[in-house]
Design an enzyme around this catalytic site. Sequence first.
Site, PDB file in Angstrom:
ATOM      1  N   ARG A   1      -6.385  -0.456  -5.319  1.00  0.00           N
ATOM      2  CA  ARG A   1      -7.289   0.332  -6.161  1.00  0.00           C
ATOM      3  C   ARG A   1      -8.671  -0.272  -6.381  1.00  0.00           C
ATOM      4  O   ARG A   1      -9.530   0.363  -6.942  1.00  0.00           O
ATOM      5  CB  ARG A   1      -6.626   0.574  -7.528  1.00  0.00           C
TER       6      ARG A   1
ATOM      7  N   ARG B   1      -5.879   8.037  -2.909  1.00  0.00           N
ATOM      8  CA  ARG B   1      -4.917   8.077  -4.009  1.00  0.00           C
ATOM      9  C   ARG B   1      -5.159   9.244  -4.962  1.00  0.00           C
ATOM     10  O   ARG B   1      -4.270   9.652  -5.691  1.00  0.00           O
ATOM     11  CB  ARG B   1      -4.924   6.754  -4.766  1.00  0.00           C
TER      12      ARG B   1
ATOM     13  N   ARG C   1      -2.023  -7.439  -1.595  1.00  0.00           N
ATOM     14  CA  ARG C   1      -2.622  -6.199  -2.107  1.00  0.00           C
ATOM     15  C   ARG C   1      -4.042  -6.012  -1.576  1.00  0.00           C
ATOM     16  O   ARG C   1      -4.938  -5.618  -2.304  1.00  0.00           O
ATOM     17  CB  ARG C   1      -2.668  -6.200  -3.642  1.00  0.00           C
TER      18      ARG C   1
ATOM     19  N   TYR D   1      13.911  -5.525 -11.452  1.00  0.00           N
ATOM     20  CA  TYR D   1      13.511  -4.135 -11.739  1.00  0.00           C
ATOM     21  C   TYR D   1      14.722  -3.226 -11.902  1.00  0.00           C
ATOM     22  O   TYR D   1      14.761  -2.361 -12.762  1.00  0.00           O
ATOM     23  CB  TYR D   1      12.618  -3.591 -10.613  1.00  0.00           C
TER      24      TYR D   1
ATOM     25  N   ASP E   1       6.009  -0.610  -0.590  1.00  0.00           N
ATOM     26  CA  ASP E   1       6.247  -1.314  -1.846  1.00  0.00           C
ATOM     27  C   ASP E   1       7.623  -1.947  -1.818  1.00  0.00           C
ATOM     28  O   ASP E   1       8.543  -1.416  -1.181  1.00  0.00           O
ATOM     29  CB  ASP E   1       6.129  -0.363  -3.034  1.00  0.00           C
TER      30      ASP E   1
HETATM   31  O1  CP3 Z   1      -1.860  -4.417   0.655  1.00  0.00           O
HETATM   32  C1  CP3 Z   1      -0.699  -4.835   0.338  1.00  0.00           C
HETATM   33  O2  CP3 Z   1      -0.492  -5.952  -0.179  1.00  0.00           O
HETATM   34  C2  CP3 Z   1       0.496  -3.974   0.740  1.00  0.00           C
HETATM   35  C3  CP3 Z   1       1.108  -3.169  -0.186  1.00  0.00           C
HETATM   36  C4  CP3 Z   1       1.984  -3.654  -1.322  1.00  0.00           C
HETATM   37  C5  CP3 Z   1       2.178  -2.855  -2.469  1.00  0.00           C
HETATM   38  N1  CP3 Z   1       3.102  -3.457  -3.245  1.00  0.00           N
HETATM   39  C6  CP3 Z   1       1.538  -1.563  -2.715  1.00  0.00           C
HETATM   40  C7  CP3 Z   1       1.324  -1.204  -4.127  1.00  0.00           C
HETATM   41  C8  CP3 Z   1       2.778  -4.786  -1.472  1.00  0.00           C
HETATM   42  C9  CP3 Z   1       2.910  -6.000  -0.576  1.00  0.00           C
HETATM   43  C10 CP3 Z   1       3.484  -4.640  -2.704  1.00  0.00           C
HETATM   44  C11 CP3 Z   1       4.477  -5.623  -3.194  1.00  0.00           C
HETATM   45  C12 CP3 Z   1       4.953  -5.531  -4.562  1.00  0.00           C
HETATM   46  N2  CP3 Z   1       5.263  -4.397  -5.271  1.00  0.00           N
HETATM   47  C13 CP3 Z   1       5.275  -6.638  -5.367  1.00  0.00           C
HETATM   48  C14 CP3 Z   1       5.185  -8.059  -4.939  1.00  0.00           C
HETATM   49  C15 CP3 Z   1       3.778  -8.545  -4.867  1.00  0.00           C
HETATM   50  C16 CP3 Z   1       3.196  -9.053  -6.147  1.00  0.00           C
HETATM   51  O3  CP3 Z   1       2.213  -8.418  -6.624  1.00  0.00           O
HETATM   52  O4  CP3 Z   1       3.677 -10.083  -6.631  1.00  0.00           O
HETATM   53  C17 CP3 Z   1       5.724  -6.158  -6.604  1.00  0.00           C
HETATM   54  C18 CP3 Z   1       6.152  -6.971  -7.793  1.00  0.00           C
HETATM   55  C19 CP3 Z   1       5.733  -4.730  -6.528  1.00  0.00           C
HETATM   56  C20 CP3 Z   1       6.161  -3.752  -7.551  1.00  0.00           C
HETATM   57  C21 CP3 Z   1       4.987  -2.991  -8.014  1.00  0.00           C
HETATM   58  N3  CP3 Z   1       4.447  -1.925  -7.313  1.00  0.00           N
HETATM   59  C22 CP3 Z   1       4.163  -3.247  -9.144  1.00  0.00           C
HETATM   60  C23 CP3 Z   1       4.396  -4.309 -10.180  1.00  0.00           C
HETATM   61  C24 CP3 Z   1       3.110  -2.300  -9.094  1.00  0.00           C
HETATM   62  C25 CP3 Z   1       1.932  -2.231 -10.014  1.00  0.00           C
HETATM   63  C26 CP3 Z   1       1.895  -1.098 -10.933  1.00  0.00           C
HETATM   64  C27 CP3 Z   1       0.500  -0.852 -11.429  1.00  0.00           C
HETATM   65  O5  CP3 Z   1       0.255   0.299 -11.783  1.00  0.00           O
HETATM   66  O6  CP3 Z   1      -0.345  -1.759 -11.408  1.00  0.00           O
HETATM   67  C28 CP3 Z   1       3.310  -1.498  -7.964  1.00  0.00           C
HETATM   68  C29 CP3 Z   1       2.449  -0.398  -7.500  1.00  0.00           C
HETATM   69  C30 CP3 Z   1       1.715  -0.690  -6.249  1.00  0.00           C
HETATM   70  N4  CP3 Z   1       2.277  -1.038  -5.085  1.00  0.00           N
HETATM   71  C31 CP3 Z   1       0.316  -0.608  -6.056  1.00  0.00           C
HETATM   72  C32 CP3 Z   1       0.071  -0.940  -4.722  1.00  0.00           C
HETATM   73  C33 CP3 Z   1      -1.255  -0.985  -3.999  1.00  0.00           C
HETATM   74  C34 CP3 Z   1      -0.703  -0.231  -7.135  1.00  0.00           C
HETATM   75  C35 CP3 Z   1      -1.694   0.758  -6.694  1.00  0.00           C
HETATM   76  C36 CP3 Z   1      -1.446   2.236  -6.861  1.00  0.00           C
HETATM   77  O7  CP3 Z   1      -0.792   2.702  -7.810  1.00  0.00           O
HETATM   78  O8  CP3 Z   1      -2.024   2.949  -6.015  1.00  0.00           O
END
Ligand code: CP3
Length: 655
Positions: free
Chosen positions: A342, A351, A338, A463, A387
Amino acid sequence: MPIDFKGLNVVSFESRKSTEMAELIKAASGKPIIAPSMQEVALEHNTEALAFAELLFSGKIDVLILMTGVGTRLLAKAVAAKYLNEKFAQALESTQIVALGPKPVIALRELGLAPTMIVPKPNTWTDLLSTLDQRLPVQGKTVAVQEYGHSDPELIKTLEDRGAKVVPVPVYRWALPEDLGPLRHAMKCIIDEDAQGADFALFTSSTQVRHLFDVAKADGKESQLLDAFKRVCIGSVGPVASRAIVEQGLAVDYEPDTPKMSHLVREMARRGSDLLRKKRTAFQNGIDTNNWKRIHMAWQPDPKGQNVSGGQPTIEDSAFMKACRREPTPYTPVWIMRQAGRYQREYLKIRKKVTLLELCKTPELAAEVTLMAVDRLGVDAAIIFADILLVTEPMGLGLEFVKGEGPVIDNPVRTRQDVDRLTEPDVDELSYVFDAIRITRRALRPDIALIGFAGAPFTIASYIIEGGKSRDYAKTKAMMYRDKATWHALMDRMTKILVEYLNCQIAAGADAVQLFDSWVGALCPDDYRQYVLPHVRHIIDGIDKSAPVINFSTGNPALLPLMKQAGGDVIGLDWRADLAEAWSLLGDDVAVMGNIDPVVLYTSPEEIRSQVQAILDKAAGRPGHIFNLGHGISPDMPPEHVAELVDAVHELSAR
Ligand code: CP3
């Protein structure tokens, strides 16, 4: 990436703290060109403000328009240099005061006054005029307009057209310095490469930008200056200065997440020579670098055959790729899960305009944020912005990211019928990810690796079955235990698309791929062996051998030996595993990625360094160590600590 300007020339327009700036630049091995661009105007010399006060006292001002809060306060102070506050306040009471929005209102309140009327949101000029027309026609009145920073001749003319007599009341805080020599010298360094050619220009306020261009205009050198900036790397202390830079027609090459002078110098010193090289290569390739984005940057050999760095790096030079193959590296490569997210102001700006799904599905934007993270952090690998749940859409599932709740799947899979109803996925529906990879790979420095990724089947299944995030994975495990055939049928469907998906990412330009099994730690080893391992192995076996695979999970070190059986060139683990023990258990024939606790990012640079050192000690210089967090960065983590972590890994591991 060391804090090092490498002896390049750095222009600073700072005035009050010019000595401090020079010291900061020198400390970072830069050659400072100090060009004070403004001086504070003593308030008692604000003759326009005093002239206004005299008109006011003699009852000649009917209406006073207050444009800004800062200006209102400054006006009061300037008048107070000669007259009593009470006298001023009293005189204002018999005048109609129009406040442009809430800020002048607050400033007025400090004088014990309230405005006659407040211009409603969004407090533009049009709102001002319609308020006046409706409630206070200015025909035949004397209207004073408080101006701060710059005058607005159009507004004055519009008021005059309505029959008002307008008295502009400019209040200044800043004027050009008396000696324009240093500023003109800096301008020459920027324009004339043969003089002491400027490499960096650092702006620490918006007034500096305007003053530089005021002088350039007066000297008839504005267009030369604009052109010259195409070869100079521009740093801005924060959003206000950045806006002023963009208003002049320039691009901001770097703005630190924390708007402080010292951060600007430090981060420019760290990132600057890379940014400069990119900008100059792009410029040499015919790109208008006054109006460019990271994705415009294509790494192609410079037509003159001479790159600023003196040569073209290639992916063979990548420390990250070497570590994946367990080859020795000059330092431990690091990237951060990540890393685009944010916690970064630049990410949030994007965003605000698009949802997460729109961002993922717009390849240019996804590439831009991917590259932005690399630019800002100096990490050894980019991870494509996407994602793990995107693959659920081609399977016929409804994916949404709900604010405060995270990912939601509105038609979860619970039964055999649900599995059979899933669509036969077409990987082309994810072509936006492949496009983002193509754009990113073209723009990325060749020796920085690009990581593609997918969720591992258990984590995605959790999920799909739960319908969103879960604490105990009860429904997922219930399906696994109660209805093995359905479980395996679901896993089979996923493995099929995941293999295709990852191979398409590699074909598009991903140098390595990571399987995220973020939640599989909820299983015991026997369950992993029976319900997960065969599927993960199937995926890894199916992945094109040209790209190393990182097999990553969290939460349960007991699974590590089984993950190794499932495959992968690199095993990714989190802070719950002891790195030294885990690696001994895994054996020397596999690389290891990990494993600091991301919570350390809330602490201090000293604590970050000491924990980085502890982990490096556990890795003990074995080839094949990649540094990473055991999880993503949270939005409230200080961005400068993330950069600190990257620096610490590079510096403390340098061999
Ligand atoms: O920079 C990076 O690492 C690349 C982008 C990336 C995202 N998601 C973008 C994202 C990667 C590698 C992921 C993987 C991902 N997505 C995982 C595995 C990694 C981990 O954290 O263990 C998981 C479990 C997900 C599913 C997911 N997507 C979750 C649990 C969330 C969080 C929801 C929240 O609101 O916090 C997301 C949303 C997400 N995917 C964000 C990002 C940057 C949050 C930011 C946003 O909403 O702009």
